[in-house]
Design a protein around this motif. Sequence first.
Motif, mmCIF file in Angstrom:
data_model
loop_
_atom_site.group_PDB
_atom_site.id
_atom_site.type_symbol
_atom_site.label_atom_id
_atom_site.label_comp_id
_atom_site.label_asym_id
_atom_site.label_seq_id
_atom_site.Cartn_x
_atom_site.Cartn_y
_atom_site.Cartn_z
ATOM 1 N N GLY A 1 0.922 -1.219 -0.239
ATOM 2 C CA GLY A 1 0.060 -0.024 -0.179
ATOM 3 C C GLY A 1 0.687 1.185 0.002
ATOM 4 O O GLY A 1 1.967 1.292 0.658
ATOM 5 N N GLU A 2 0.484 2.408 -0.721
ATOM 6 C CA GLU A 2 0.892 3.563 -0.618
ATOM 7 C C GLU A 2 -0.329 4.567 -0.191
ATOM 8 O O GLU A 2 -1.282 4.229 -0.761
ATOM 9 N N TYR A 3 0.240 5.732 0.036
ATOM 10 C CA TYR A 3 -0.771 6.828 0.558
ATOM 11 C C TYR A 3 -0.656 8.056 -0.076
ATOM 12 O O TYR A 3 0.342 8.437 -0.471
ATOM 13 N N ALA A 4 -1.642 8.778 -0.601
ATOM 14 C CA ALA A 4 -1.812 10.386 -1.115
ATOM 15 C C ALA A 4 -2.995 10.978 -0.524
ATOM 16 O O ALA A 4 -3.942 10.520 -0.422
ATOM 17 N N GLU A 5 -2.652 12.107 -0.417
ATOM 18 C CA GLU A 5 -3.683 13.138 0.262
ATOM 19 C C GLU A 5 -3.594 14.267 -0.485
ATOM 20 O O GLU A 5 -2.750 14.793 -0.981
ATOM 21 N N ILE A 6 -4.883 14.826 -0.876
ATOM 22 C CA ILE A 6 -5.200 15.966 -1.554
ATOM 23 C C ILE A 6 -5.802 17.117 -1.135
ATOM 24 O O ILE A 6 -6.746 16.909 -0.477
ATOM 25 N N ALA A 7 -4.895 18.244 -0.972
ATOM 26 C CA ALA A 7 -5.439 19.306 -0.228
ATOM 27 C C ALA A 7 -6.878 20.051 -0.910
ATOM 28 O O ALA A 7 -6.909 19.982 -2.204
ATOM 29 N N ASP A 8 -7.474 20.758 -0.055
ATOM 30 C CA ASP A 8 -8.755 21.629 -0.682
ATOM 31 C C ASP A 8 -9.456 20.508 -1.570
ATOM 32 O O ASP A 8 -10.206 21.234 -2.686
ATOM 33 N N ALA A 9 -9.819 19.422 -1.155
ATOM 34 C CA ALA A 9 -10.685 18.582 -1.984
ATOM 35 C C ALA A 9 -11.629 17.718 -0.861
ATOM 36 O O ALA A 9 -10.971 17.417 -0.010
ATOM 37 N N GLY A 10 -12.626 17.295 -1.419
ATOM 38 C CA GLY A 10 -13.517 16.548 -0.695
ATOM 39 C C GLY A 10 -13.729 15.319 -1.122
ATOM 40 O O GLY A 10 -13.023 14.776 -1.667
ATOM 41 N N HIS A 11 -14.835 14.680 -0.969
ATOM 42 C CA HIS A 11 -15.076 13.281 -1.576
ATOM 43 C C HIS A 11 -15.007 12.866 -2.955
ATOM 44 O O HIS A 11 -14.541 12.073 -3.417
ATOM 45 N N TYR A 12 -15.233 14.187 -3.543
ATOM 46 C CA TYR A 12 -15.218 14.188 -5.015
ATOM 47 C C TYR A 12 -14.191 14.852 -5.541
ATOM 48 O O TYR A 12 -14.028 15.811 -6.539
ATOM 49 N N LEU A 13 -12.979 14.270 -5.157
ATOM 50 C CA LEU A 13 -11.767 14.953 -5.321
ATOM 51 C C LEU A 13 -11.220 15.098 -6.789
ATOM 52 O O LEU A 13 -10.588 15.849 -7.132
ATOM 53 N N HIS A 14 -11.427 13.879 -7.581
ATOM 54 C CA HIS A 14 -11.190 14.072 -8.859
ATOM 55 C C HIS A 14 -11.910 15.041 -9.600
ATOM 56 O O HIS A 14 -11.666 15.628 -10.778
ATOM 57 N N TYR A 15 -12.970 15.751 -9.122
ATOM 58 C CA TYR A 15 -13.727 16.822 -9.675
ATOM 59 C C TYR A 15 -13.204 18.350 -9.063
ATOM 60 O O TYR A 15 -13.005 19.095 -9.759
ATOM 61 N N ASP A 16 -12.951 18.106 -7.612
ATOM 62 C CA ASP A 16 -12.320 19.221 -6.939
ATOM 63 C C ASP A 16 -11.124 19.753 -7.500
ATOM 64 O O ASP A 16 -11.095 20.845 -7.648
ATOM 65 N N GLN A 17 -10.240 18.786 -7.442
ATOM 66 C CA GLN A 17 -8.622 19.258 -7.822
ATOM 67 C C GLN A 17 -8.211 18.422 -8.883
ATOM 68 O O GLN A 17 -7.423 17.445 -8.448
ATOM 69 N N PRO A 18 -8.626 18.323 -10.073
ATOM 70 C CA PRO A 18 -8.198 17.355 -11.227
ATOM 71 C C PRO A 18 -6.613 17.570 -11.271
ATOM 72 O O PRO A 18 -6.138 16.275 -11.649
#
Length: 310
Positions: free
Chosen positions: A274-291
């Motif tokens: 496993g690997e981990y990534a976190e996207i700031a300024d994004a909610g559940h729909y992160l691929h819409y929020d911060q493409p």
Amino acid sequence: MVQRFDVTGSDGVRLAAWEFREHAPADVPGPREALDSGAASGAGSEPGPDPGSGPGVLLLHGLMGRAFHWAGTARWLAERRRVVALDQRGHGQSERPEHGPYTREAFVADAEAAVEQLGLGPVILIGHSMGALTAWQLAARRPDLVRALVICDMRASALGAASQQEWEEWFHHWPLPFPTQDAARRWFGEDDPRVERPDPGRGAFFAEVMQQTADGWRPVFSRQQMLTARETWVHDAHWEELALVRCPTLVVRGLDGELGRAEAQEMVRVLPAGEYAEIADAGHYLHYDQPTAWRAALEPFLDALKTPAR
């Protein structure tokens, strides 16, 4: 270019699978046109994507979603890979059998059928929310079919009966029909009581699953069927199946999403690779929020995968 292929899922349910290609002829509709009209080049007329055109990727949307929610992601993935997004049963342009089944087994079997019938294996599975759960359950059950996995904002812990009740009450308060698609976008992105602050990504997500009817805009799915599908996973934890996933796996969460940091990091610990990534300024729909940030999180993981023998 976007091209539709029909897949026969579990119990004979017809599923719409959409292949995204890098270049489109001028007379082939793009994702938005295909979504609106149902038009697609070669729909139902060919056996499936060319198995020699690169590593296979299958994109699995979340509950209430549809394949074209992945259009932005699919475009850049298609630069070097074969990319197919699946409308899961009860969603998009796939069949909505009145009596289901809408079980975990059915959703996983449908994804398995798509991989096998379209010749995508060993496949990279990228799933959002419910689609991520389907993806890791398939990876656990059929490791021979799955090369790598991306889990986008999906919890492994049980959500419980209270969560299901909250969803029932939420569905009851949708102000249907919406007078316009933009009205739906505003309500889900700003006016919905479940929204703590304006969320354009959420609004865009739900606007895409509304269709115009005689009296206004309504969802393309049955809300009761969505509750039935959700009922099959919210009462159970899914840690044991997660631990069975042996392929490289990236767990991605939005900073303001539904998957908390501590749980996401525990999921990474439980996963053998496993690997981990976190996207700031994004909610559940992160691929819409911060493409852009979403792409930046995925590309190093995907680029590091070894090319399998074909």
